[in-house]
Design an enzyme around this catalytic site. Structure first.
Site, PDB file in Angstrom:
ATOM      1  N   ASP A   1      41.786 -45.109  10.632  1.00 28.87           N
ATOM      2  CA  ASP A   1      40.812 -44.392  10.631  1.00 28.87           C
ATOM      3  C   ASP A   1      41.048 -43.342   9.639  1.00 28.87           C
ATOM      4  O   ASP A   1      41.940 -42.909   9.391  1.00 28.87           O
ATOM      5  CB  ASP A   1      40.499 -43.536  11.891  1.00 28.87           C
ATOM      6  CG  ASP A   1      39.958 -44.567  13.042  1.00 28.87           C
ATOM      7  OD1 ASP A   1      39.321 -45.610  12.726  1.00 28.87           O
ATOM      8  OD2 ASP A   1      40.328 -44.233  14.278  1.00 28.87           O
TER       9      ASP A   1
ATOM     10  N   ASP B   1      33.713 -48.924  12.134  1.00 23.77           N
ATOM     11  CA  ASP B   1      33.232 -48.122  13.463  1.00 23.77           C
ATOM     12  C   ASP B   1      31.591 -47.556  13.330  1.00 23.77           C
ATOM     13  O   ASP B   1      30.836 -47.773  14.031  1.00 23.77           O
ATOM     14  CB  ASP B   1      33.859 -46.991  13.760  1.00 23.77           C
ATOM     15  CG  ASP B   1      35.404 -47.113  14.076  1.00 23.77           C
ATOM     16  OD1 ASP B   1      35.759 -48.104  14.817  1.00 23.77           O
ATOM     17  OD2 ASP B   1      36.152 -46.115  13.782  1.00 23.77           O
TER      18      ASP B   1
END
Length: 151
Positions: free
Chosen positions: A112, A130
């Site tokens: 991330d 995401d």
């Protein structure tokens, strides 16, 4: 259906390139884009969203496989001429799921890098996959609740 495959492949490529750039260009530092609001930072997520189920790799892989089978079933009915919102939603969800699945299988965690801060609250760091999943779910809900009845 070709359009859906193009969306899926584009999401996977964009996701994997941005994760590669995160690892090779950002590393341990934080790049401030908008001071006090938006940063680029490398984080490793060993769970699902908001680090749920952290450390349950096998469970997360199993859920991902079940999700991909379900999305694949839904993908059979995509039609960008007749149901473009539905078709885009399914394609985004598949692309996002595969983008994170590649990380989980290859690395054991998901990379991330997008960090947003709202005052004293730091929103969980996320990535392109995401984002595709989130937009896909929103579009899917719009289709189911508002557009399917009209078809």
């Amino acid at each position: 259906m070709i359009t859906g495959i193009i969306i899926i492949v584009a999401i996977i490529i964009l996701d994997q390139i941005t994760k590669y750039l995160t690892v090779t260009q950002i590393g341990d530092r934080t790049i401030v884009i908008i001071d006090g609001f938006f940063n680029l930072i490398e984080r490793h997520n060993y769970g699902a969203g908001w680090s749920m189920f952290e450390g349950n790799w096998l469970f997360l892989v199993a859920v991902t496989i079940v999700s991909l089978v379900f999305f694949g079933y839904l993908f059979k009915s995509v039609s960008f001429k007749e149901k473009w919102v539905y078709s885009t939603a399914i394609s985004l969800m598949i692309g996002g799921t595969l983008g994170n699945f590649i990380d989980r299988l290859r690395l054991g965690y998901v990379i991330d890098f997008l960090q947003f801060i709202f005052g004293s609250y730091e929103f969980p760091t996320f990535n392109i996959a995401d984002s595709a999943l989130t937009v896909g779910v929103i579009l899917f809900a719009i289709d189911v609740f508002f557009l399917e009845q009209k078809r």
